[in-house]
Motif scaffolding. Structure first.
Motif, PDB file in Angstrom:
ATOM      1  N   VAL A  20       0.850  -1.181   0.000  1.00 46.69           N
ATOM      2  CA  VAL A  20       0.000   0.000   0.000  1.00 46.69           C
ATOM      3  C   VAL A  20       0.884   1.229   0.000  1.00 46.69           C
ATOM      4  N   GLU A  21       0.330   2.318  -0.448  1.00 43.92           N
ATOM      5  CA  GLU A  21       1.071   3.579  -0.450  1.00 43.92           C
ATOM      6  C   GLU A  21       0.943   4.222   0.923  1.00 43.92           C
ATOM      7  N   VAL A  22       2.029   4.265   1.679  1.00 51.00           N
ATOM      8  CA  VAL A  22       1.987   4.885   3.002  1.00 51.00           C
ATOM      9  C   VAL A  22       2.219   6.386   2.851  1.00 51.00           C
ATOM     10  N   THR A  23       1.718   7.125   3.812  1.00 51.97           N
ATOM     11  CA  THR A  23       1.800   8.582   3.740  1.00 51.97           C
ATOM     12  C   THR A  23       3.188   9.088   4.065  1.00 51.97           C
ATOM     13  N   ILE A  24       3.756   8.595   5.176  1.00 50.60           N
ATOM     14  CA  ILE A  24       4.999   9.146   5.688  1.00 50.60           C
ATOM     15  C   ILE A  24       6.181   8.458   5.015  1.00 50.60           C
ATOM     16  N   VAL A  25       6.968   9.242   4.296  1.00 43.85           N
ATOM     17  CA  VAL A  25       8.129   8.749   3.553  1.00 43.85           C
ATOM     18  C   VAL A  25       9.366   9.501   4.052  1.00 43.85           C
ATOM     19  N   PRO A  26      10.575   9.044   3.719  1.00 44.38           N
ATOM     20  CA  PRO A  26      11.784   9.703   4.218  1.00 44.38           C
ATOM     21  C   PRO A  26      11.850  11.200   3.948  1.00 44.38           C
ATOM     22  N   ARG A  58       6.652   1.159  20.370  1.00 43.59           N
ATOM     23  CA  ARG A  58       6.004  -0.008  20.982  1.00 43.59           C
ATOM     24  C   ARG A  58       5.080  -0.691  19.980  1.00 43.59           C
ATOM     25  N   ALA A  59       4.357   0.123  19.209  1.00 43.41           N
ATOM     26  CA  ALA A  59       3.474  -0.439  18.187  1.00 43.41           C
ATOM     27  C   ALA A  59       4.277  -1.127  17.092  1.00 43.41           C
ATOM     28  N   VAL A  60       5.415  -0.535  16.713  1.00 43.67           N
ATOM     29  CA  VAL A  60       6.282  -1.155  15.705  1.00 43.67           C
ATOM     30  C   VAL A  60       6.783  -2.510  16.191  1.00 43.67           C
ATOM     31  N   ARG A  65       7.629   2.496  10.048  1.00 48.31           N
ATOM     32  CA  ARG A  65       8.701   2.968  10.913  1.00 48.31           C
ATOM     33  C   ARG A  65       9.035   4.440  10.689  1.00 48.31           C
ATOM     34  N   GLU A  66       8.714   4.973   9.530  1.00 48.12           N
ATOM     35  CA  GLU A  66       9.002   6.377   9.271  1.00 48.12           C
ATOM     36  C   GLU A  66       8.229   7.294  10.222  1.00 48.12           C
TER      37      GLU A  66
END
Length: 205
Positions: free
Chosen positions: A87-93, A144-146, A155-156
């Motif tokens: 899926v396309e996640v919102t938060i990227v580097p 914690r969720a990760v 993780r970003e």
């Protein structure tokens, strides 16, 4: 009133301790992903309070407004499961890189970033330090969720919050440039307290 025909209390969404959380579906509110969402929401509110009270420069206020928008992106991202199909996640580097540039920019305005300081000084700086503490709690909740859902949490999001706590610290130091920060003096309280001596035998106490 519990008479015949009384339907009882009206149930609202969330009254059962569960919540529909994006593509994760229905989750208990105690789920670590929901907890991370809640902490990020609290951090966003803390930044809003700081912005309302702190005498910020235009570029600092503009930057923090964009951060508030980013934090809504973060909570949206947490609601996206990465299980199964990509899926396309919102938060990227690029989000983190933008914060790194902001840290570098505002570091040039701070008189000194060395040493340890008390989280106070001016009201504006104190509120920014408080917002930083809220961001650090949010970051801890995300990691914690990760750990619990390594394939379902981006993780970003954690990396962004880590950089954001640094940025808020730097901006707080900038706000305190004119009046100065209050330095931490290790053991100063203990040193200021005079030792208590026992009265000699035979003297009035």
């Amino acid at each position: 009133m519990n008479g015949e025909g009384d339907p009882g209390p009206v149930q609202r969404e969330g009254d059962t301790g569960r919540i529909f959380f994006g593509s994760h579906g229905e989750l208990p509110k105690s789920d670590l992903r929901v907890a991370a969402y809640t902490e990020i929401d609290a951090a966003n509110a803390a930044i809003g309070v700081a912005m309302a009270a702190a005498p910020l420069s235009r570029d600092a206020a503009t930057m923090l407004l964009s951060v508030q928008n980013d934090l809504l992106d973060l909570v949206t991202d947490l609601g996206v499961s990465t299980y199964g199909e990509p899926v396309e996640v919102t938060i990227v580097p690029a989000y983190v890189e933008r914060l790194d540039r902001a840290v570098e920019h505002f570091s040039e305005q701070a008189a000194d970033l060395g040493g340890m300081v008390l989280p106070g000084g001016t009201l504006g700086a104190a509120l920014l330090y408080q917002a930083r503490a809220a961001v650090r709690r949010a970051e801890l909740a995300v990691w914690r969720a990760v750990e619990a859902y390594p394939d379902a949490v981006n993780r970003e999001v954690g990396r962004y919050l880590n950089r954001l706590s640094t940025l808020l610290f730097v901006v707080a130091r900038v706000v305190n440039v004119e009046l100065g920060d209050v330095d931490w003096v290790p053991g100063s309280t203990e040193q200021a307290v005079a030792p208590v001596t026992e009265p000699e035998p035979g003297t009035a106490g």
